[in-house]
Design a protein around this motif. Structure first.
Motif, PDB file in Angstrom:
ATOM      1  N   VAL A   2       0.691  68.744  18.418  1.00  9.59           N
ATOM      2  CA  VAL A   2       1.467  67.660  19.018  1.00  9.59           C
ATOM      3  C   VAL A   2       0.703  67.084  20.206  1.00  9.59           C
ATOM      4  CG1 VAL A   2       3.579  67.083  20.295  1.00  9.59           C
ATOM      5  CG2 VAL A   2       3.696  68.563  18.282  1.00  9.59           C
ATOM      6  N   ASP A   3       0.559  65.782  20.232  1.00 10.22           N
ATOM      7  CA  ASP A   3      -0.082  65.074  21.339  1.00 10.22           C
ATOM      8  C   ASP A   3       1.000  64.691  22.350  1.00 10.22           C
ATOM      9  OD1 ASP A   3      -1.605  63.538  23.038  1.00 10.22           O
ATOM     10  OD2 ASP A   3      -1.800  61.839  21.678  1.00 10.22           O
ATOM     11  N   LEU A   4       1.067  65.427  23.450  1.00 10.21           N
ATOM     12  CA  LEU A   4       2.081  65.192  24.477  1.00 10.21           C
ATOM     13  C   LEU A   4       1.529  64.254  25.538  1.00 10.21           C
ATOM     14  CD1 LEU A   4       4.812  65.810  25.840  1.00 10.21           C
ATOM     15  CD2 LEU A   4       3.737  67.833  26.843  1.00 10.21           C
ATOM     16  N   GLN A   5       2.175  63.103  25.688  1.00  9.80           N
ATOM     17  CA  GLN A   5       1.767  62.118  26.687  1.00  9.80           C
ATOM     18  C   GLN A   5       2.848  62.042  27.760  1.00  9.80           C
ATOM     19  OE1 GLN A   5       0.840  58.418  24.723  1.00  9.80           O
ATOM     20  NE2 GLN A   5      -0.691  59.339  23.399  1.00  9.80           N
ATOM     21  N   LEU A   6       2.457  62.263  29.011  1.00 10.95           N
ATOM     22  CA  LEU A   6       3.411  62.391  30.112  1.00 10.95           C
ATOM     23  C   LEU A   6       3.342  61.182  31.041  1.00 10.95           C
ATOM     24  CD1 LEU A   6       5.456  64.168  31.693  1.00 10.95           C
ATOM     25  CD2 LEU A   6       3.484  65.159  32.884  1.00 10.95           C
ATOM     26  N   THR A   7       4.517  60.639  31.363  1.00 10.53           N
ATOM     27  CA  THR A   7       4.650  59.574  32.357  1.00 10.53           C
ATOM     28  C   THR A   7       5.591  60.067  33.453  1.00 10.53           C
ATOM     29  OG1 THR A   7       4.327  57.802  30.734  1.00 10.53           O
ATOM     30  CG2 THR A   7       5.442  57.219  32.787  1.00 10.53           C
ATOM     31  N   VAL A   8       5.162  59.977  34.700  1.00 10.23           N
ATOM     32  CA  VAL A   8       5.985  60.381  35.839  1.00 10.23           C
ATOM     33  C   VAL A   8       6.363  59.136  36.619  1.00 10.23           C
ATOM     34  CG1 VAL A   8       6.078  61.744  37.965  1.00 10.23           C
ATOM     35  CG2 VAL A   8       4.846  62.623  35.978  1.00 10.23           C
ATOM     36  N   GLY A   9       7.644  59.004  36.946  1.00  9.79           N
ATOM     37  CA  GLY A   9       8.075  57.817  37.674  1.00  9.79           C
ATOM     38  C   GLY A   9       9.504  57.947  38.142  1.00  9.79           C
ATOM     39  N   LEU A  10      10.018  56.868  38.699  1.00  5.68           N
ATOM     40  CA  LEU A  10      11.407  56.840  39.121  1.00  5.68           C
ATOM     41  C   LEU A  10      12.308  56.722  37.898  1.00  5.68           C
ATOM     42  CD1 LEU A  10      11.225  54.453  42.228  1.00  5.68           C
ATOM     43  CD2 LEU A  10      11.102  56.948  42.152  1.00  5.68           C
ATOM     44  N   SER A  11      13.517  57.261  38.026  1.00  4.06           N
ATOM     45  CA  SER A  11      14.428  57.304  36.885  1.00  4.06           C
ATOM     46  C   SER A  11      14.682  55.914  36.301  1.00  4.06           C
ATOM     47  CB  SER A  11      15.754  57.955  37.295  1.00  4.06           C
ATOM     48  OG  SER A  11      15.559  59.306  37.646  1.00  4.06           O
ATOM     49  N   ARG A  12      14.849  54.917  37.166  1.00  5.07           N
ATOM     50  CA  ARG A  12      15.144  53.567  36.672  1.00  5.07           C
ATOM     51  C   ARG A  12      14.020  53.049  35.775  1.00  5.07           C
ATOM     52  NH1 ARG A  12      12.310  49.790  39.650  1.00  5.07           N
ATOM     53  NH2 ARG A  12      11.299  50.606  41.524  1.00  5.07           N
ATOM     54  N   ALA A  13      12.772  53.342  36.149  1.00  3.84           N
ATOM     55  CA  ALA A  13      11.633  52.898  35.343  1.00  3.84           C
ATOM     56  C   ALA A  13      11.573  53.666  34.024  1.00  3.84           C
ATOM     57  CB  ALA A  13      10.337  53.084  36.124  1.00  3.84           C
ATOM     58  N   LEU A  14      11.967  54.936  34.046  1.00  4.15           N
ATOM     59  CA  LEU A  14      11.950  55.733  32.825  1.00  4.15           C
ATOM     60  C   LEU A  14      12.995  55.229  31.832  1.00  4.15           C
ATOM     61  CD1 LEU A  14      11.535  59.318  34.323  1.00  4.15           C
ATOM     62  CD2 LEU A  14       9.771  57.754  33.499  1.00  4.15           C
ATOM     63  N   TYR A  15      14.184  54.885  32.324  1.00  2.00           N
ATOM     64  CA  TYR A  15      15.205  54.307  31.449  1.00  2.00           C
ATOM     65  C   TYR A  15      14.697  53.002  30.826  1.00  2.00           C
ATOM     66  CZ  TYR A  15      19.257  57.327  32.267  1.00  2.00           C
ATOM     67  OH  TYR A  15      20.135  58.382  32.271  1.00  2.00           O
ATOM     68  N   GLN A  16      14.047  52.185  31.634  1.00  2.00           N
ATOM     69  CA  GLN A  16      13.521  50.914  31.116  1.00  2.00           C
ATOM     70  C   GLN A  16      12.481  51.169  30.021  1.00  2.00           C
ATOM     71  OE1 GLN A  16      12.080  49.078  34.712  1.00  2.00           O
ATOM     72  NE2 GLN A  16      14.130  48.473  35.407  1.00  2.00           N
ATOM     73  N   GLY A  17      11.610  52.161  30.252  1.00  2.11           N
ATOM     74  CA  GLY A  17      10.606  52.493  29.247  1.00  2.11           C
ATOM     75  C   GLY A  17      11.213  53.041  27.980  1.00  2.11           C
ATOM     76  N   TYR A  18      12.242  53.860  28.122  1.00  4.98           N
ATOM     77  CA  TYR A  18      12.915  54.423  26.947  1.00  4.98           C
ATOM     78  C   TYR A  18      13.606  53.323  26.153  1.00  4.98           C
ATOM     79  CZ  TYR A  18      16.034  57.271  24.092  1.00  4.98           C
ATOM     80  OH  TYR A  18      16.708  57.827  23.036  1.00  4.98           O
ATOM     81  N   ASP A  19      14.347  52.463  26.838  1.00  7.11           N
ATOM     82  CA  ASP A  19      15.072  51.391  26.153  1.00  7.11           C
ATOM     83  C   ASP A  19      14.125  50.392  25.494  1.00  7.11           C
ATOM     84  OD1 ASP A  19      17.537  52.457  26.803  1.00  7.11           O
ATOM     85  OD2 ASP A  19      17.726  51.311  28.658  1.00  7.11           O
ATOM     86  N   ALA A  20      12.911  50.266  26.047  1.00  9.87           N
ATOM     87  CA  ALA A  20      11.928  49.353  25.468  1.00  9.87           C
ATOM     88  C   ALA A  20      11.124  50.000  24.337  1.00  9.87           C
ATOM     89  CB  ALA A  20      10.971  48.866  26.558  1.00  9.87           C
ATOM     90  N   GLY A  21      11.404  51.278  24.039  1.00  4.30           N
ATOM     91  CA  GLY A  21      10.680  51.965  22.980  1.00  4.30           C
ATOM     92  C   GLY A  21       9.318  52.474  23.391  1.00  4.30           C
ATOM     93  N   GLU A  22       9.051  52.528  24.697  1.00  2.86           N
ATOM     94  CA  GLU A  22       7.753  52.973  25.195  1.00  2.86           C
ATOM     95  C   GLU A  22       7.728  54.471  25.477  1.00  2.86           C
ATOM     96  OE1 GLU A  22       7.383  50.515  28.603  1.00  2.86           O
ATOM     97  OE2 GLU A  22       7.076  48.662  27.453  1.00  2.86           O
ATOM     98  N   LEU A  23       8.897  55.113  25.525  1.00  4.75           N
ATOM     99  CA  LEU A  23       9.010  56.550  25.750  1.00  4.75           C
ATOM    100  C   LEU A  23       9.948  57.136  24.698  1.00  4.75           C
ATOM    101  CD1 LEU A  23       9.422  56.589  29.646  1.00  4.75           C
ATOM    102  CD2 LEU A  23       7.377  57.267  28.362  1.00  4.75           C
ATOM    103  N   ASP A  24       9.635  58.340  24.231  1.00  5.34           N
ATOM    104  CA  ASP A  24      10.452  58.990  23.204  1.00  5.34           C
ATOM    105  C   ASP A  24      11.523  59.884  23.806  1.00  5.34           C
ATOM    106  OD1 ASP A  24       8.825  57.999  20.969  1.00  5.34           O
ATOM    107  OD2 ASP A  24       7.302  59.371  21.745  1.00  5.34           O
ATOM    108  N   VAL A  25      11.209  60.539  24.917  1.00  3.41           N
ATOM    109  CA  VAL A  25      12.129  61.447  25.602  1.00  3.41           C
ATOM    110  C   VAL A  25      11.989  61.209  27.102  1.00  3.41           C
ATOM    111  CG1 VAL A  25      12.743  63.862  26.076  1.00  3.41           C
ATOM    112  CG2 VAL A  25      11.941  63.206  23.802  1.00  3.41           C
ATOM    113  N   ILE A  26      13.114  61.187  27.804  1.00  2.37           N
ATOM    114  CA  ILE A  26      13.064  61.103  29.263  1.00  2.37           C
ATOM    115  C   ILE A  26      13.902  62.215  29.863  1.00  2.37           C
ATOM    116  CG2 ILE A  26      12.536  58.641  29.383  1.00  2.37           C
ATOM    117  CD1 ILE A  26      15.465  58.077  29.955  1.00  2.37           C
TER     118      ILE A  26
END
Length: 289
Positions: free
Chosen positions: A121-145
């Motif tokens: 499994v290729d695990l790619q990690l993004t660290v940020g503020l919660s609001r930005a993570l929700y935006q990334g998840y809703d945009a399909g840019e993150l699989d799990v937050i």
């Protein structure tokens, strides 16, 4: 009652959801006779009739209706268990977003174990503020937050809830005659909303002394004495200290940390979610030193 078979339960639920034995067999990739046999043996094991059959349709009996909820719970638990304990069989890419607050924990060790257990499994990690993570998840840019729950958003599985307190430079005591200087994340930060709501409800005047988009910036501004900030009571970074209760500041309340992911449709996401949720005690533990 005899022991139940997961594949029999899967066939039963597939018949219910597809409306026919033929469609269920096609969806499961087996022969119709296999599905029929699964249902017959399941009914025999339960000593209950689950389906009413005629030439036109398949209908649930009262016992069958009761079985549907149990069947979904059993299959979901079974699939999650297999994903969690899969011996390296998982493959693919998973994009994980983690709140900066969680970087002060043992999450790194938890993710390292996940990577060791699932080397393909290729695990790619993004660290940020919660609001930005929700935006990334809703945009399909993150699989799990893994982050603070967004106000008004019921999604995600609760990992834990923790108290927020006021944090400042050691020895700092706010002047009650002056507006309270605050160091906050930009809106729509959850901690910002909770802090301002608490102050407004208490009638305490405040001013924004500093707005920063990172945990490092918040810590630096508070340590420099620009103001105080709402912060986790569980982990206090070096250079910061709780504001004493004698200062008379209102309680802020709790913030919830949740894991939000793609669910059963994504086996790798399911395994990662289960790993995090199963390790919450370890992640919550205050680091030594």
């Amino acid at each position: 009652m005899s022991n139940l078979n997961v594949e029999q339960i899967r066939s039963f639920l597939s018949v219910v959801e597809s409306g026919s034995f033929t469609a269920a067999a096609q969806a499961l990739g087996v022969r119709q006779s296999t599905v029929s046999g699964h249902i017959a043996r399941l009914e025999q094991a339960l000593d209950r009739s689950l389906l009413m059959r005629d030439t036109h349709r398949v209908a649930l009996t009262p016992d069958g209706q009761a079985m549907v909820g149990f069947a979904r719970d059993v299959l979901e638990a079974h699939d999650r268990l297999r994903a969690f304990f899969s011996p390296g069989g998982l493959r693919g890419r998973i994009r994980l977003g983690v709140s900066e607050d969680c970087t002060l924990s043992a999450l790194a060790q938890v993710l390292a174990r996940f990577a060791d257990r699932h080397p393909s499994v290729d695990l790619q990690l993004t660290v940020g503020l919660s609001r930005a993570l929700y935006q990334g998840y809703d945009a399909g840019e993150l699989d799990v937050i893994f982050c603070k729950r967004r106000r008004g958003d019921p999604r995600g599985e609760l990992a834990w809830a923790e108290e927020l307190i006021w944090a400042g430079r050691p020895g700092f005591v706010p002047d009650p005659a002056l507006p309270l200087p605050l160091v906050l994340y930009p809106p729509p930060s959850m901690t910002r909303i909770l802090a301002l709501d608490a102050l407004d409800a208490a009638g305490r005047g405040w001013r924004i002394a500093c707005t920063t988009g990172s945990l490092m910036g918040l810590r630096a501004a508070v340590e420099a004495g620009l103001g105080i900030a709402p912060h986790s009571a569980r982990v206090m970074p070096p250079g910061l200290a709780p504001i004493p209760a004698t200062a008379g500041l209102p309680p802020i309340g709790e913030v919830e940390f949740v894991v939000l992911g793609s669910g059963r449709q994504h086996a790798v996401a399911t395994a990662l979610q289960e790993t995090i949720l199963a390790s919450t005690a370890e992640i919550q533990a205050v680091p030594e030193g």
